[in-house]
Design an enzyme around this catalytic site. Structure first.
Site, PDB file in Angstrom:
ATOM      1  N   ILE A  13       0.935   4.235 -10.055  1.00  6.54           N
ATOM      2  CA  ILE A  13       0.565   5.424  -9.834  1.00  6.54           C
ATOM      3  C   ILE A  13       0.061   5.706  -8.529  1.00  6.54           C
ATOM      4  N   ASP A  34      -7.605  -0.856  -1.487  1.00  6.30           N
ATOM      5  CA  ASP A  34      -6.819  -1.771  -2.655  1.00  6.30           C
ATOM      6  C   ASP A  34      -7.270  -3.163  -2.287  1.00  6.30           C
ATOM      7  N   THR A  37      -4.624  -7.176  -6.074  1.00  9.72           N
ATOM      8  CA  THR A  37      -4.431  -7.975  -7.154  1.00  9.72           C
ATOM      9  C   THR A  37      -3.051  -8.416  -7.276  1.00  9.72           C
ATOM     10  N   ILE A  61     -13.501  -2.464  -4.842  1.00  5.08           N
ATOM     11  CA  ILE A  61     -14.231  -1.306  -5.182  1.00  5.08           C
ATOM     12  C   ILE A  61     -15.784  -1.648  -5.669  1.00  5.08           C
ATOM     13  N   PHE A  82      -8.007   5.386  -8.721  1.00  7.38           N
ATOM     14  CA  PHE A  82      -7.073   4.777  -9.352  1.00  7.38           C
ATOM     15  C   PHE A  82      -7.213   3.281  -9.708  1.00  7.38           C
ATOM     16  N   THR A 126      -7.510   7.525 -19.012  1.00  6.71           N
ATOM     17  CA  THR A 126      -6.391   7.380 -19.795  1.00  6.71           C
ATOM     18  C   THR A 126      -6.711   8.108 -21.235  1.00  6.71           C
ATOM     19  N   ASP A 127      -5.368   8.335 -21.941  1.00  9.59           N
ATOM     20  CA  ASP A 127      -5.523   9.069 -23.157  1.00  9.59           C
ATOM     21  C   ASP A 127      -5.933   7.786 -24.385  1.00  9.59           C
ATOM     22  N   GLU A 128      -5.819   6.426 -23.691  1.00  7.31           N
ATOM     23  CA  GLU A 128      -6.405   5.343 -24.668  1.00  7.31           C
ATOM     24  C   GLU A 128      -7.877   5.491 -24.946  1.00  7.31           C
ATOM     25  N   TYR A 151      -9.301  -3.127 -22.556  1.00  7.45           N
ATOM     26  CA  TYR A 151      -8.827  -2.323 -21.531  1.00  7.45           C
ATOM     27  C   TYR A 151      -9.576  -0.681 -21.682  1.00  7.45           C
ATOM     28  N   SER A 152      -9.174  -0.129 -22.801  1.00 11.06           N
ATOM     29  CA  SER A 152      -9.422   1.140 -23.181  1.00 11.06           C
ATOM     30  C   SER A 152     -11.009   1.265 -23.237  1.00 11.06           C
ATOM     31  N   LYS A 155     -12.369   1.597 -19.644  1.00 11.68           N
ATOM     32  CA  LYS A 155     -12.108   3.018 -19.131  1.00 11.68           C
ATOM     33  C   LYS A 155     -12.883   4.033 -19.902  1.00 11.68           C
ATOM     34  N   ASN A 250       8.527   3.225 -30.244  1.00  9.27           N
ATOM     35  CA  ASN A 250       8.931   1.948 -29.344  1.00  9.27           C
ATOM     36  C   ASN A 250      10.279   1.639 -29.461  1.00  9.27           C
TER      37      ASN A 250
HETATM   38  P1  NAD Z   1      -1.617  -0.784 -11.678  1.00 10.94           P
HETATM   39  O1  NAD Z   1      -2.157  -1.854 -12.227  1.00 10.94           O
HETATM   40  O2  NAD Z   1      -0.329  -0.671 -11.232  1.00 10.94           O
HETATM   41  O3  NAD Z   1      -2.582  -0.644  -9.958  1.00 10.94           O
HETATM   42  C1  NAD Z   1      -3.698  -0.867  -9.980  1.00 10.94           C
HETATM   43  C2  NAD Z   1      -4.098  -1.114  -8.645  1.00 10.94           C
HETATM   44  O4  NAD Z   1      -5.612  -1.319  -8.443  1.00 10.94           O
HETATM   45  C3  NAD Z   1      -3.331  -2.236  -7.826  1.00 10.94           C
HETATM   46  O5  NAD Z   1      -2.900  -1.851  -6.564  1.00 10.94           O
HETATM   47  C4  NAD Z   1      -4.442  -3.243  -7.539  1.00 10.94           C
HETATM   48  O6  NAD Z   1      -4.385  -4.079  -6.450  1.00 10.94           O
HETATM   49  C5  NAD Z   1      -5.828  -2.239  -7.298  1.00 10.94           C
HETATM   50  N1  NAD Z   1      -7.136  -2.860  -7.573  1.00 10.94           N
HETATM   51  C6  NAD Z   1      -7.185  -3.640  -8.996  1.00 10.94           C
HETATM   52  N2  NAD Z   1      -8.779  -4.003  -8.997  1.00 10.94           N
HETATM   53  C7  NAD Z   1      -9.293  -3.606  -7.744  1.00 10.94           C
HETATM   54  C8  NAD Z   1     -10.716  -3.493  -7.174  1.00 10.94           C
HETATM   55  N3  NAD Z   1     -11.409  -4.108  -7.826  1.00 10.94           N
HETATM   56  N4  NAD Z   1     -10.636  -3.060  -6.124  1.00 10.94           N
HETATM   57  C9  NAD Z   1      -9.725  -2.357  -5.135  1.00 10.94           C
HETATM   58  N5  NAD Z   1      -8.436  -2.224  -5.719  1.00 10.94           N
HETATM   59  C10 NAD Z   1      -8.136  -2.928  -7.089  1.00 10.94           C
HETATM   60  O7  NAD Z   1      -2.115   0.559 -12.236  1.00 10.94           O
HETATM   61  P2  NAD Z   1      -1.464   1.976 -12.570  1.00 10.94           P
HETATM   62  O8  NAD Z   1      -0.598   1.734 -13.669  1.00 10.94           O
HETATM   63  O9  NAD Z   1      -0.828   2.406 -11.400  1.00 10.94           O
HETATM   64  O10 NAD Z   1      -2.726   2.706 -13.198  1.00 10.94           O
HETATM   65  C11 NAD Z   1      -3.724   3.466 -12.191  1.00 10.94           C
HETATM   66  C12 NAD Z   1      -4.648   4.161 -12.769  1.00 10.94           C
HETATM   67  O11 NAD Z   1      -4.375   5.122 -13.935  1.00 10.94           O
HETATM   68  C13 NAD Z   1      -5.644   3.160 -13.811  1.00 10.94           C
HETATM   69  O12 NAD Z   1      -6.965   3.547 -13.396  1.00 10.94           O
HETATM   70  C14 NAD Z   1      -5.293   3.119 -14.972  1.00 10.94           C
HETATM   71  O13 NAD Z   1      -6.076   3.047 -15.773  1.00 10.94           O
HETATM   72  C15 NAD Z   1      -4.685   4.820 -15.195  1.00 10.94           C
HETATM   73  N6  NAD Z   1      -3.604   5.414 -16.022  1.00 10.94           N
HETATM   74  C16 NAD Z   1      -2.341   4.405 -16.021  1.00 10.94           C
HETATM   75  C17 NAD Z   1      -1.686   4.849 -16.833  1.00 10.94           C
HETATM   76  C18 NAD Z   1       0.042   4.320 -16.795  1.00 10.94           C
HETATM   77  O14 NAD Z   1       0.758   4.584 -17.847  1.00 10.94           O
HETATM   78  N7  NAD Z   1       0.192   3.331 -16.120  1.00 10.94           N
HETATM   79  C19 NAD Z   1      -1.785   6.144 -17.620  1.00 10.94           C
HETATM   80  C20 NAD Z   1      -2.888   6.923 -17.420  1.00 10.94           C
HETATM   81  C21 NAD Z   1      -4.086   6.278 -16.803  1.00 10.94           C
HETATM   82  O1  DAU Z   2      -1.478   5.503 -22.575  1.00  3.94           O
HETATM   83  C1  DAU Z   2      -1.772   5.481 -21.255  1.00  3.94           C
HETATM   84  C2  DAU Z   2      -1.818   3.892 -21.073  1.00  3.94           C
HETATM   85  O2  DAU Z   2      -0.313   3.678 -21.145  1.00  3.94           O
HETATM   86  C3  DAU Z   2      -2.292   3.650 -19.865  1.00  3.94           C
HETATM   87  O3  DAU Z   2      -3.878   3.591 -19.832  1.00  3.94           O
HETATM   88  C4  DAU Z   2      -2.230   1.859 -19.759  1.00  3.94           C
HETATM   89  O4  DAU Z   2      -2.693   1.463 -18.224  1.00  3.94           O
HETATM   90  C5  DAU Z   2      -0.711   1.638 -19.581  1.00  3.94           C
HETATM   91  O5  DAU Z   2      -0.449   0.173 -19.449  1.00  3.94           O
HETATM   92  C6  DAU Z   2      -0.014   1.988 -20.975  1.00  3.94           C
HETATM   93  O6  DAU Z   2      -0.550   1.175 -22.044  1.00  3.94           O
HETATM   94  P1  DAU Z   2       0.162   0.803 -23.097  1.00  3.94           P
HETATM   95  O7  DAU Z   2      -0.312  -0.319 -23.919  1.00  3.94           O
HETATM   96  O8  DAU Z   2       0.591   1.879 -23.982  1.00  3.94           O
HETATM   97  O9  DAU Z   2       1.565   0.186 -22.610  1.00  3.94           O
HETATM   98  P2  DAU Z   2       2.489  -1.020 -22.614  1.00  3.94           P
HETATM   99  O10 DAU Z   2       3.637  -0.459 -21.523  1.00  3.94           O
HETATM  100  O11 DAU Z   2       1.866  -2.135 -22.329  1.00  3.94           O
HETATM  101  O12 DAU Z   2       3.140  -0.774 -23.847  1.00  3.94           O
HETATM  102  C7  DAU Z   2       3.723   0.411 -24.494  1.00  3.94           C
HETATM  103  C8  DAU Z   2       4.064   0.285 -25.934  1.00  3.94           C
HETATM  104  O13 DAU Z   2       5.132  -0.700 -26.187  1.00  3.94           O
HETATM  105  C9  DAU Z   2       3.062  -0.311 -26.692  1.00  3.94           C
HETATM  106  O14 DAU Z   2       3.053   0.358 -28.203  1.00  3.94           O
HETATM  107  C10 DAU Z   2       2.995  -1.632 -27.018  1.00  3.94           C
HETATM  108  C11 DAU Z   2       4.676  -1.631 -26.855  1.00  3.94           C
HETATM  109  N1  DAU Z   2       5.091  -3.158 -25.991  1.00  3.94           N
HETATM  110  C12 DAU Z   2       4.709  -3.377 -24.854  1.00  3.94           C
HETATM  111  C13 DAU Z   2       5.248  -4.370 -24.321  1.00  3.94           C
HETATM  112  C14 DAU Z   2       4.639  -4.781 -22.811  1.00  3.94           C
HETATM  113  C15 DAU Z   2       6.186  -3.988 -26.637  1.00  3.94           C
HETATM  114  O15 DAU Z   2       6.679  -3.669 -27.952  1.00  3.94           O
HETATM  115  N2  DAU Z   2       6.629  -4.918 -26.190  1.00  3.94           N
HETATM  116  C16 DAU Z   2       6.127  -5.493 -24.802  1.00  3.94           C
HETATM  117  O16 DAU Z   2       6.394  -6.360 -24.254  1.00  3.94           O
END
Ligand code: NAD
Ligand code: DAU
Length: 340
Positions: A13, A34, A37, A61, A82, A126-128, A151-152, A155, A250
């Site tokens: 993101i 960044d 990781t 961070i 982020f 996150t909504d989680e 995780y949640s 957060k 899913n």
């Molecule tokens: P991501 O895992 O793709 O990226 C995370 C980034 O943070 C990476 O570039 C990593 O190197 C960096 N990072 C991790 N630990 C660090 C540290 N200690 N110091 C500096 N950098 C560090 O994650 P994403 O999916 O892009 O999510 C970004 C943010 O949005 C997160 O805070 C996540 O909780 C939130 N979020 C994600 C989703 C989703 O669907 N992916 C939805 C809602 C909120």
């Molecule tokens: O809701 C926001 C969150 O969405 C973010 O905060 C998180 O960073 C992001 O990872 C995501 O969390 P989820 O756990 O919902 O995402 P994931 O893609 O891991 O899983 C989505 C759904 O799919 C969940 O119900 C689990 C299921 N799943 C996931 C994987 C990886 C499967 O059935 N098979 C899989 O292999």
């Protein structure tokens, strides 16, 4: 705003957000902090090396001295956090890095920003944090926090720290909470990119449990537009929810992916469920619509087709991120649960 500091900008993101900011303003100075990781990939911002208004600073961070030094050097008008460990399954295997980055890292950022009197801080959450819904209802900003995974919980802890800093110190922090993002540059451990990457290679896709869990899908660009709107028009101390108004089970998502890629349903493999698996997420984002004049614009069908095309055209990117550490993780997560 002429300088912003983004953390985690090499992730999914964060990199999309930096690209959006550059589109909106070629003169904005962007500092990207960044740690790189397993989820951080410099290739996600290929081309930015030659951008004179872009600065990459590799670091953690949670490193107070490093963060304070950057804030002193650049005096950003806003910090957008982020950076996080973001994958639920990894947090179940080992919660340590989640506590360290998501909670301690946020506290270090908050203290440094407070000390430096940074005018705006946005915590990307996150909504989680709201836990799980039953068949009915939507998460609003007033829904009590009830996180269910390590995780949640990490957060939610970070959100509470932001809240406490706003309340105690008058800190100018905001929190945004978004549902599941999809789009280009998402690490292929999350369901959509994992399943696309597997299907493109005719590999099975591991559906947890019966595939009945529901997620609300939003295109990453719409999420980034929301963060931009909050940054510009949001009020300190407030929380804003973003969602895509696109709830899918899913298994239905999986079948759509199979259909779009013209693959047989025999590639579906039901595997052991995720422990503590949240049943349903769904978002009420009327506050963001009303107060930020924001709404999601990309419909799921178009966004998914574009995302599939992106992963097809960027097979080399997938190959590179899947090598090394990721392969070990994949083996640990699915090794004994998925047949060939
Ligand atoms: P991501 O895992 O793709 O990226 C995370 C980034 O943070 C990476 O570039 C990593 O190197 C960096 N990072 C991790 N630990 C660090 C540290 N200690 N110091 C500096 N950098 C560090 O994650 P994403 O999916 O892009 O999510 C970004 C943010 O949005 C997160 O805070 C996540 O909780 C939130 N979020 C994600 C989703 C989703 O669907 N992916 C939805 C809602 C909120
Ligand atoms: O809701 C926001 C969150 O969405 C973010 O905060 C998180 O960073 C992001 O990872 C995501 O969390 P989820 O756990 O919902 O995402 P994931 O893609 O891991 O899983 C989505 C759904 O799919 C969940 O119900 C689990 C299921 N799943 C996931 C994987 C990886 C499967 O059935 N098979 C899989 O292999």
């Amino acid at each position: 705003m002429n300088t912003i500091l983004v953390t985690g900008g090499c992730g999914f993101i964060g990199s999309n957000f930096i690209r959006l900011q550059r589109e909106l303003d070629p003169n904005l100075r962007i500092i990207n902090v960044d740690k790189l990781t397993y989820a951080g990939n410099l290739e996600n911002l290929a081309g930015f090396e030659n951008d004179e208004n872009y600065v990459f600073a590799k670091g953690d961070i949670g490193d107070a001295e490093f963060i304070s030094g950057l804030l002193e050097e650049w005096s950003p008008a806003a910090v957008i956090n982020f950076a996080a460990e973001s994958h639920v399954d990894r947090s179940i295997l080992d919660s340590g890095p989640f506590i360290q980055t998501n909670i301690v890292g946020t506290q270090v950022l908050l203290d440094a920003c407070r000390k430096m009197k940074i005018p705006r801080y946005l915590q990307v959450s996150t909504d989680e944090v709201y836990g799980s819904l039953g068949a009915e209802g939507l998460f609003t900003e007033e829904t009590p926090l009830a996180p269910n995974s390590p995780y949640s919980s990490s957060k939610a802890a970070a959100d509470l720290l932001v809240r406490a800093y706003c309340h105690t110190f008058g800190f100018p922090g905001m929190i945004t909470r978004c549902s599941n993002n999809y789009g280009p540059y998402q690490f292929p451990e999350k369901i959509i990119p994992l399943f696309i990457a597997n299907l493109l290679e005719d590999k099975k896709v591991p559906v947890y449990g019966k595939g009945e869990n529901i997620r609300d899908w939003i295109h990453v660009r719409d999420h980034c537009r929301g963060i931009d709107a909050a940054l510009r028009n949001g009020k300190p101390g407030e929380v804003y929810n973003f969602g895509g108004n696109c709830e899918l089970r899913n298994i239905d998502l999986t079948k759509r992916l199979l259909k779009a890629l013209d693959k047989p349903e025999s590639l579906i493999e039901y595997v052991t469920d995720r422990p503590g698996h949240d049943l349903r997420y769904a978002i009420d984002c009327t506050k963001a619509e009303r107060e930020l004049d924001w709404r999601p614009e990309i419909d799921f069908e178009t966004g998914l087709a574009e995302t599939i095309a992106w992963y097809r055209e960027n097979a080399g990117w997938v190959e590179r991120v899947r090598s090394g550490e990721y392969r070990e993780y994949y083996q640990k997560q699915y090794g004994d649960r998925l047949s060939e």
